[in-house]
Each structure stands twice: as structure tokens, then as C-alpha cells.
Design a protein around this motif. Structure first.
Motif, PDB file in Angstrom:
ATOM      1  N   GLU A 143       0.828  -1.213   0.000  1.00 12.81           N
ATOM      2  CA  GLU A 143       0.000   0.000   0.000  1.00 12.81           C
ATOM      3  C   GLU A 143       0.860   1.259   0.000  1.00 12.81           C
ATOM      4  O   GLU A 143       0.528   2.249  -0.653  1.00 12.81           O
ATOM      5  CB  GLU A 143      -0.937   0.001   1.208  1.00 12.81           C
ATOM      6  CG  GLU A 143      -2.013  -1.070   1.182  1.00 12.81           C
ATOM      7  CD  GLU A 143      -1.524  -2.443   1.611  1.00 12.81           C
ATOM      8  OE1 GLU A 143      -2.317  -3.395   1.564  1.00 12.81           O
ATOM      9  OE2 GLU A 143      -0.329  -2.569   2.011  1.00 12.81           O
ATOM     10  N   LEU A 144       1.996   1.214   0.727  1.00 15.89           N
ATOM     11  CA  LEU A 144       2.896   2.363   0.759  1.00 15.89           C
ATOM     12  C   LEU A 144       3.477   2.620  -0.640  1.00 15.89           C
ATOM     13  O   LEU A 144       3.496   3.763  -1.117  1.00 15.89           O
ATOM     14  CB  LEU A 144       4.025   2.115   1.763  1.00 15.89           C
ATOM     15  CG  LEU A 144       5.100   3.196   1.865  1.00 15.89           C
ATOM     16  CD1 LEU A 144       4.484   4.539   2.269  1.00 15.89           C
ATOM     17  CD2 LEU A 144       6.185   2.783   2.865  1.00 15.89           C
ATOM     18  N   ALA A 145       3.931   1.560  -1.289  1.00 16.26           N
ATOM     19  CA  ALA A 145       4.487   1.727  -2.635  1.00 16.26           C
ATOM     20  C   ALA A 145       3.416   2.198  -3.611  1.00 16.26           C
ATOM     21  O   ALA A 145       3.677   3.060  -4.462  1.00 16.26           O
ATOM     22  CB  ALA A 145       5.093   0.407  -3.102  1.00 16.26           C
ATOM     23  N   GLU A 146       2.223   1.648  -3.502  1.00 17.04           N
ATOM     24  CA  GLU A 146       1.134   2.053  -4.401  1.00 17.04           C
ATOM     25  C   GLU A 146       0.753   3.514  -4.182  1.00 17.04           C
ATOM     26  O   GLU A 146       0.321   4.192  -5.127  1.00 17.04           O
ATOM     27  CB  GLU A 146      -0.071   1.134  -4.206  1.00 17.04           C
ATOM     28  CG  GLU A 146       0.160  -0.274  -4.750  1.00 17.04           C
ATOM     29  CD  GLU A 146      -1.045  -1.194  -4.562  1.00 17.04           C
ATOM     30  OE1 GLU A 146      -1.123  -2.208  -5.261  1.00 17.04           O
ATOM     31  OE2 GLU A 146      -1.891  -0.896  -3.678  1.00 17.04           O
ATOM     32  N   THR A 147       0.915   3.997  -2.963  1.00 19.14           N
ATOM     33  CA  THR A 147       0.657   5.408  -2.691  1.00 19.14           C
ATOM     34  C   THR A 147       1.615   6.286  -3.492  1.00 19.14           C
ATOM     35  O   THR A 147       1.217   7.314  -4.053  1.00 19.14           O
ATOM     36  CB  THR A 147       0.804   5.702  -1.181  1.00 19.14           C
ATOM     37  OG1 THR A 147      -0.142   4.908  -0.457  1.00 19.14           O
ATOM     38  CG2 THR A 147       0.558   7.174  -0.883  1.00 19.14           C
TER      39      THR A 147
END
Length: 498
Positions: free
Chosen positions: A297-301
Motif C-alpha cells: 500500500e505504501l508503494a502504491e501510494t
């Protein structure tokens, strides 16, 4: 020696001028887990299609329990022999578990479906095979590992005792993988036989007793797993010595004091909390963690897929746009998403269309795309990524998994990004394709691109200058290049931080 449960001899399969399988052989004994390994394009999928009755062999024969395989049109007879649980689900997500287990064969009462009997039979079936899933749960709400067990239970309900598992661990974390292996061993004890297909060779050693290697559409060897060291197995798959592998995995020099390109402060969302991180130009930073750690989720953000509830992220000193993929792309972010099937490729389009769709505005004016410029860029990307294809007009659906993933990488690189976000970049690809994809990471580093790599594969993370470990949404450890496997795994599993 007992009669083989499944035996394939001299299998040949051609598609026009292409020979997909020149000499397919497989002998699987009852009650074992048998690994089938080989690089993408080695012929594994073709052999599975023939073993499951989806396609006929041009030459050779398949036998079950010593008897010839059923006629191709007799689907019920095939279902009683064999089933395949694919990487992509074959269940209907909006139906319940019970409805999926007995789809097209629901129990009837006076011409109508008996829902009570359906639920009862589903509960009995799940209990028989020790599958702990609510029969009334919507299948779309299941975890991947539970969905796989539902598919296995459905296959067993037809009478099949030979189950093909095609890349079953590609979307699972370490704990989920171990649970799957525990279930496999229990099913083996109950008389179920598995053909296990995986690019993760360590899993072959953990769960399989025998391994068969295909290379260049031919059978190479079949041997007990215990008698085949990892180096010999990789050499059989690659057709060449792999003594240089350790040298290739050495990390390039760190970015040192290069300017910070990505600066994240206090980033918070339902999946992660107060994240601080920075990535310099020419630096490769890894994100590791178990499923649910927040790493994806952090990378997708960073790629514009999510909007955090608090915190900031700057790219070259300017605010990184959240929740807007197009704006993130314009800001200089390229992304390889976690799922090439669902997020990475449009399978009805060509290789060229897929590789260039993010930069169409650069290939023409006033909404018109110059076909020659698009084709030229696509051809350049095909050469740059070493995509094995006939050309940019070939449908992307024709490609093997490794080459399809290279197309996703090509699109991420087409925009010449300042920040490259890679999420599970080598999932489900063979040894050679993995090396080729990771070589792009080295090229990006040399070009001064900042790279963020999220992966469950330790080999992917070895290319990183440092690896940040997330646990329950927080960064709990940082490992510089040269980390030892057990140290990183301990951080990922939460062993060394309470």
C-alpha cells in the motif's frame, strides 16, 4: 514399484510452425508431491494443458493408473482424474463458497435448487478435507490461500486425486505459504497427489519429493529432490553453469551523497503509520514485510493509487500527487504493479500498445498518435528489455509470463521516470527472465533513477542499497546492503522487535 498415477511419454505439441513441446515426459507416483520446473517457454503450461485434457497431444500418450487417458470430449471423465488450481482464480467471486463447490450440479428438490441441502453438502465436503471456510462466505472475500483450498476441495469432490498447483504461492506471504504446505502434506497423507509448479526453487525442496525439469520444450531429468543440489537443479533448468550467480547478485555501490529525490515524512493511512523514508538519485531502496505489513500500500501510494490520511511526500522538492495515477506519471513516477494480469496488461491489445500506452501524449499532437513513432518506440523497448516476440504488433496474450512481465517493465520505463516503483517485479517468472528484469534495476540506478522495490523475493532485495522492513504498518528495521538472509527474515517475521 507401484503403478504411476500419471504417466506422460513422448509428448509432442505444435502450434503451426512453433513446437511448444518436443519431448514431454512425466511420471508421478501415487501420494507424492512432484515438482515440475523450467524457465518460461520450457513447455510446462503445454504439458499441463495436455495432462488436464484441455488440448490433445500431436504425438505421445498420457495414462492414468496404467489406463489410457479419457477421450478429449469426455469432460466428466477428465474431472474424475485430474484438476488444476491456477494462479488466476477459476471460481466465480460473487457466488458463495457452497455455490462454487457445486456449480452446475446443485442438489435439486422438485426441480428447484435445494439451498439447505447445498449448504449441508458443502459443509460436509469442506469438513472431509479439513478446509476451514464458511460455506456461505462470498468467495471474493476469501484470502488467496482459502480460495485455493476451495478449488482443491471442488476438484476432490469430482473424485480427482491428482491436483496440479500452478504457481500457488505467487500471491502468498511466508506464513500463508507454510500453511498451504501443511495442508498439502495432510492431503498427501489422505491419498492426494500433487504436481507442483513453481519458480521458487526453495519451495520445491520444502514440499516436494521428486522433481522433473523441462528445458527448451524437452524433458531434461527426473530425480528425487534430496539427490539434486540446488546448483545442479538451476543448471538443468538454465542449460549452463550458474557459478557466476553469486557475483551477479553483488550490489552496486550505494548512491552515497547524491541528492534526495523522494522525501516522505509522517505518511499515514489505514495500512501504515508515520512513515519516514528517503530515496536518493541512483539509489535502490527495498521494502520488505509480511502480508498486511503495509509495504504494498505504501508503494502504491507513491504511484498515485492511494491517498494517505496524513503526511507528505516530495519528489524533487515538489509535492507528489496522491490518488491520481496520471498526475503521478506526469510527476515522474513509473510503476510495475503487483499483478500483471489484473493491473499490468490489457490482454486484448498488442505488445506495442501495452508498452506505450502511458506515453501516447509524447507520440503525437492534438490527440492523434503517430503510428510510426509509436511503433519505433515499442520496437526500441522490445530490444531494450530483450522481449522475445515477433514484433510490436503481436498480441501480448501470446507471451510467456516472463516476457509479459518485461512488457509491464517496458511501459514503466517508457516515460523515463525519475522514481521507479517496482512491486513484486519478478513474481511468476523464470530464472533467466528474473535476471533480465533485475538487470533493469541496475540500469536505472546507473541512470540516476531512484528505485523503490517491494518484494517477497530475497533475490529481488539483494540488488538494493538498503532494505526497510515494515511490520504492522511501521518501519521497524533498516538493513544495509550485505545483509544476511536470516537477519532480514527475522525482521520480516517480527522475531527481533517484539
Amino acid at each position: 514399484m507401484s503403478t504411476p498415477l500419471v504417466e506422460a511419454r513422448g509428448i509432442v505439441k505444435r502450434y503451426g510452425p512453433t513446437t511448444a513441446l518436443a519431448d514431454g515426459q512425466l511420471t508421478v507416483l501415487p501420494g507424492e508431491s512432484h515438482a515440475l520446473v523450467g524457465r518460461n517457454g520450457a513447455g510446462k503450461s503445454t504439458l499441463v494443458n495436455i495432462l488436464t485434457g484441455l488440448q490433445p497431444a500431436d504425438e505421445g500418450e498420457v495414462r492414468f493408473d496404467g489406463e489410457p487417458a479419457p477421450a478429449l470430449a469426455d469432460r466428466d471423465a477428465w474431472r474424475r482424474k485430474v484438476a488444476c488450481v491456477y494462479q488466476k482464480p477459476t471460481v466465480v467471486p460473487e457466488l458463495t463458497v457452497a455455490e462454487n463447490l457445486f456449480i452446475n450440479r446443485q442438489p435439486l428438490q422438485r426441480g428447484f435448487i435445494s439451498w439447505r441441502k447445498l449448504r449441508t453438502e458443502a459443509a460436509d465436503l469442506l469438513a472431509t478435507w479439513d478446509v476451514h471456510v464458511d460455506p456461505e462466505a462470498r468467495t471474493a472475500d476469501l484470502k488467496v490461500e482459502d480460495r485455493q483450498m476451495v478449488e482443491i476441495a471442488r476438484a476432490l469432490s469430482f473424485g480427482a486425486r491428482f491436483i496440479v498447483l500452478d504457481e500457488p504461492t505467487a500471491q502468498l506471504d511466508n506464513r500463508e505459504i507454510e500453511r498451504l504446505f501443511t495442508r498439502m502434506r495432510a492431503l498427501q497423507d489422505s491419498g492426494v497427489t500433487f504436481l507442483f509448479i513453481s519458480h521458487h526453487l526453495q519451495e520445491v525442496y520444502e514440499v516436494c519429493q521428486t522433481v522433473t525439469v523441462l528445458r527448451d520444450a524437452r524433458w531434461i531429468t527426473t530425480a528425487p529432490v534430496a539427490d539434486l543440489p540446488r546448483g545442479a537443479l538451476v543448471e538443468a533448468m538454465a542449460g549452463e553453469s550458474v557459478t557466476e550467480q553469486a557475483e551477479r547478485q553483488q550490489t552496486a555501490p550505494a548512491a552515497g551523497e547524491a541528492p534526495v529525490l523522494l522525501d516522505v515524512r509522517g505518511l499515514t493511512s489505514p495500512s501504515y503509520t508515520k512513515i519516514d523514508l528517503s530515496v536518493r538519485r541512483g539509489e535502490v531502496v527495498g521494502l520488505a514485510g509480511i502480508s498486511g505489513s503495509g509495504k504494498i500500500e505504501l508503494a502504491e501510494t507513491m504511484a498515485g493509487l492511494h491517498t494517505p490520511t496524513a503526511g507528505t511526500a516530495l519528489i524533487d522538492g515538489a509535492p507528489l500527487p496522491f490518488g491520481d495515477v496520471r498526475a503521478a506519471l506526469d510527476a515522474g513516477v513509473g510503476c510495475v504493479p503487483r499483478d500483471r494480469h489484473g493491473q499490468g496488461l490489457v490482454f486484448g491489445m498488442t505488445i506495442g500498445d501495452n508498452a506505450t500506452m502511458s506515453v501516447l501524449d509524447r507520440l503525437g499532437r492534438f490527440g492523434f498518435v503517430g503510428s510510426d513513432r509509436r511503433r519505433g518506440l515499442a520496437t526500441e523497448l522490445i530490444d531494450r528489455l530483450d522481449i522475445h516476440a515477433e514484433g510490436p504488433d503481436q498480441p501480448v496474450s501470446d507471451l510467456s509470463g516472463g516476457n509479459a512481465q518485461k512488457v509491464v517493465m517496458a511501459r514503466a520505463l517508457a516515460s523515463d521516470p525519475r522514481l521507479l516503483v517496482l512491486i513484486n517485479p519478478t513474481a511468476g517468472v523464470d530464472v533467466k527472465s528474473k535476471e533480465s528484469l533485475l538487470a533493469r534495476v541496475d540500469s536505472a540506478r546507473e541512470d540516476g533513477t531512484a528505485v523503490l522495490v517491494v518484494s517477497d523475493e530475497l533475490d529481488d532485495l539483494r540488488r538494493c542499497d538498503r532494505v526497510l522492513v515494515l511490520f504492522h504498518g511501521r518501519v521497524v528495521a533498516e538493513h544495509p546492503a550485505g545483509w544476511r538472509d536470516h537477519e532480514l527474515i527475522a525482521s520480516i517475521e517480527g522475531v527481533d522487535h517484539g
